[in-house]
Scaffold this active site. Structure first.
Site, mmCIF file in Angstrom:
data_model
loop_
_atom_site.group_PDB
_atom_site.id
_atom_site.type_symbol
_atom_site.label_atom_id
_atom_site.label_comp_id
_atom_site.label_asym_id
_atom_site.label_seq_id
_atom_site.Cartn_x
_atom_site.Cartn_y
_atom_site.Cartn_z
ATOM 1 C CD GLU A 35 -2.330 1.000 2.587
ATOM 2 O OE1 GLU A 35 -2.925 1.924 2.734
ATOM 3 O OE2 GLU A 35 -3.155 0.117 3.179
ATOM 4 C CG HIS A 87 11.982 -9.782 20.180
ATOM 5 N ND1 HIS A 87 12.552 -10.771 18.716
ATOM 6 C CD2 HIS A 87 13.000 -9.793 21.152
ATOM 7 C CE1 HIS A 87 13.637 -11.093 19.823
ATOM 8 N NE2 HIS A 87 13.886 -10.609 20.624
ATOM 9 C CG HIS A 143 0.979 1.395 9.769
ATOM 10 N ND1 HIS A 143 0.703 2.499 9.105
ATOM 11 C CD2 HIS A 143 0.060 0.298 10.146
ATOM 12 C CE1 HIS A 143 0.068 1.533 8.287
ATOM 13 N NE2 HIS A 143 -0.702 0.728 8.666
#
Length: 560
Positions: free
Chosen positions: A56, A102, A107
């Site tokens: 995207e 981890h 984003h």
């Protein structure tokens, strides 16, 4: 190397994907997914279970020497871009020698600079993190720009620029830790490659089997050693685990002792040096030191053989013969287990002294770090109502452990009285904080906090009424708080209050309860009590304000 670029389901953005560009020296585990326009630099390590999807939002860039650990997700929105260090637009830019640990989520649009550390399960979204920042575990950074070299504590929610701008700076030990995590790249890469090579992994299994057989042939002596270590009559399980962890990290162990009189001045003496490297032998030498100095304080510390510095201090025996359990780590300054190879040295010592609670220790540390001096005063119950405090011996110490020792000395010398601690601004020659740390019943009183890092405070108890008219009577405030309000008003200062819910407490997003305009102590007390009722179920803190509109007191008086 296998790059599973078609493992994700089709999406509206994935019809014409650009192939990832991966340097030959990078390691990408076959159980990871890299999709779309992703550039991966030299010596990058991508661990199993990661998902890097530039379908995207695109393109992505991951700089050389960076490690992307197990379970990390990197994704981006179709709209929104950041400017990379090369001047081009990216959905996600991650710089050089950075560690994304981890289960973290990056984003886009997002920028993470060089030499950064992003902790377990932390989220960076629509944000820019400058070079050299350290973000601890379970943090959220959204819609802000974090300046270079800042430290984000565990659990922090940073969603406005004001919060980002007032973050503390990264300390030297934190930088060393971040460099260590990035430095494991080569070892992890070698381990993953060996695990996928049948010849390599078979030889290791054979070696382990051979070692196990050798150990079992010496059965009784090994079992006795382990058994005595795990059931030591002198050392707690926490201490044994800490010894094991230090030895595994390559540190040496040292010990010191001091009697009760010299404990107050911090005049520690070394025990016989511990040269052993095996856990059972180190435990035996620790026990020998404790036995030789029964009736004294004994503390253990780790020694970094390279930097020749202490990485941990912990009191393991006190004069009454009782062991002292390892204090719980706090969010602002400790990593648990093997995840961090060092801990703050003095805090553990002072916090386990048995007289000063963790909140007071944290406040002493905060004051010393800010460059303030520490002062103490005491008063008996009769004179407490008139505010006739007397000074204890001046505290000249500039180190946390010595300041704690001198505080404890004041408390011990004035047992059965109120004792309060205050900070002194050496430039302005004024008090910046006052808090009562002992009362006649021998109970400690939790210290207030000026920092959003601290989160443990005592629950206020119903206070007895006073005969002193100026103090007024209160059914919700502690007597110490009533006395503080009375003194603030008497000295010509004003009082106010702020409140915050549990979610925003971690980020220090306090909101004013409203003005308190009265110059009467009884009216001010009534106003503060009304705030406690109005904001029941939230944190409430009392604020003292001088004539120059500067805050001279902050103390939490209610928590959920």
């Amino acid at each position: 190397m296998v790059v599973r670029s078609l493992a994700a389901p089709p999406t509206p953005w994935s019809k014409n994907l650009v192939e990832p560009k991966i340097e030959s020296s990078a390691f990408v585990h076959p159980f990871s997914n890299i999709i779309g326009d992703v550039t991966i630099g030299a010596n990058v390590m991508v661990a199993p279970g990661t998902s890097i999807r530039a379908d995207e939002g695109a393109p992505f860039y991951i700089g050389e020497g960076t490690n992307i650990q197990d379970g990390v997700v990197i994704n981006g929105l179709e709209q929104g871009r950041v400017i990379g260090d090369d001047g081009k637009q990216y959905s996600v830019w991650i710089g050089k020698n950075t560690s994304i640990t981890h289960m973290a989520l990056i984003h886009g649009p997002a920028y993470v600079g060089d030499n950064c550390f992003i902790g377990f399960r932390s989220t960076v979204f629509n944000a820019r993190i400058g070079h050299g920042c350290i973000v601890m575990m379970h943090a959220l950074i959204q819609d802000v720009e974090v300046p270079a070299g800042k430290f984000v504590p565990s659990g922090a929610v940073i969603t406005n620029q004001q919060q980002a701008d007032r973050l503390p700076d990264v300390e030297a030990d934190d930088r060393e830790f971040a460099r260590y995590i990035v430095g494991v790249n080569d070892a992890l890469r070698a381990g993953y490659l060996c695990a996928s090579d049948e010849a390599c992994i078979t030889s290791i299994r054979n070696e382990l089997t051979s070692t196990s057989s050798s150990d079992s042939s010496n059965g009784s002596s090994r079992n006795i050693s382990t058994s005595s270590m795990m059931t030591s009559p002198y050392l707690s399980q926490d201490t044994i685990a800490q010894v094991r962890n230090l030895l595994q990290q390559g540190y040496k162990i040292g010990t010191e002792h001091v009697d009760e009189r010299k404990f107050r001045t911090g005049s520690w003496k070394s025990c016989t040096p511990i040269t052993a490297k095996r856990e059972s032998e180190v435990i035996a030498e620790l026990e020998a030191c404790m036995a030789n100095h029964a009736g004294e304080y004994v503390r253990m510390f780790g020694i970094d053989p390279k930097g020749k510095r202490r990485v941990m201090e912990k009191i393991i025996q006190r004069p009454d013969g009782q062991q002292i359990a390892q204090p719980a780590a706090t969010k602002e300054n400790s990593f648990s287990g093997s995840y961090r190879s060092y801990q703050p040295s003095v805090a553990t010592t002072s916090a386990t002294s048995g007289q000063i609670n963790q909140d007071t220790v944290a406040q002493v540390r905060h004051l010393i770090q800010q460059g303030f001096k520490i002062g103490t005063e005491h008063v008996d119950e009769r004179r407490f109502r008139t505010g006739s405090w007397q000074s204890c011996t001046p505290i000249s110490a500039s180190s946390e452990s010595q300041a704690i020792s001198e505080l404890e000395a004041c408390m011990a010398n004035h047992a059965g009285e109120y004792v309060r601690m205050f900070g002194i601004d050496p430039k302005g020659k004024r008090r910046v904080m006052e808090t009562i740390i002992q009362r006649p019943g021998g109970n400690q009183i939790a210290a207030p906090s000026n920092s959003h890092r601290s989160s443990a405070f005592s629950q206020p108890q119903p206070a007895p009424t006073y005969n002193n008219k100026s103090s007024a009577s209160s059914t919700r405030l502690q007597p110490e708080v009533v006395e503080q309000i009375r003194q603030l008003i008497a000295q010509g200062n004003r009082v106010s209050a702020e409140h915050v819910d549990q979610r925003r407490f971690r980020t220090g997003s306090w909101t004013s309860c409203g003005p308190v305009d009265s110059t009467s102590a009884s009216a001010a007390i009534a106003a503060i009590e009304s705030f406690l009722s109005e904001y029941e179920g939230e944190y409430v803190r009392l604020i003292g304000i001088d004539s120059n509109k500067r805050r001279i007191l902050e103390t939490i008086i209610q928590r959920p």
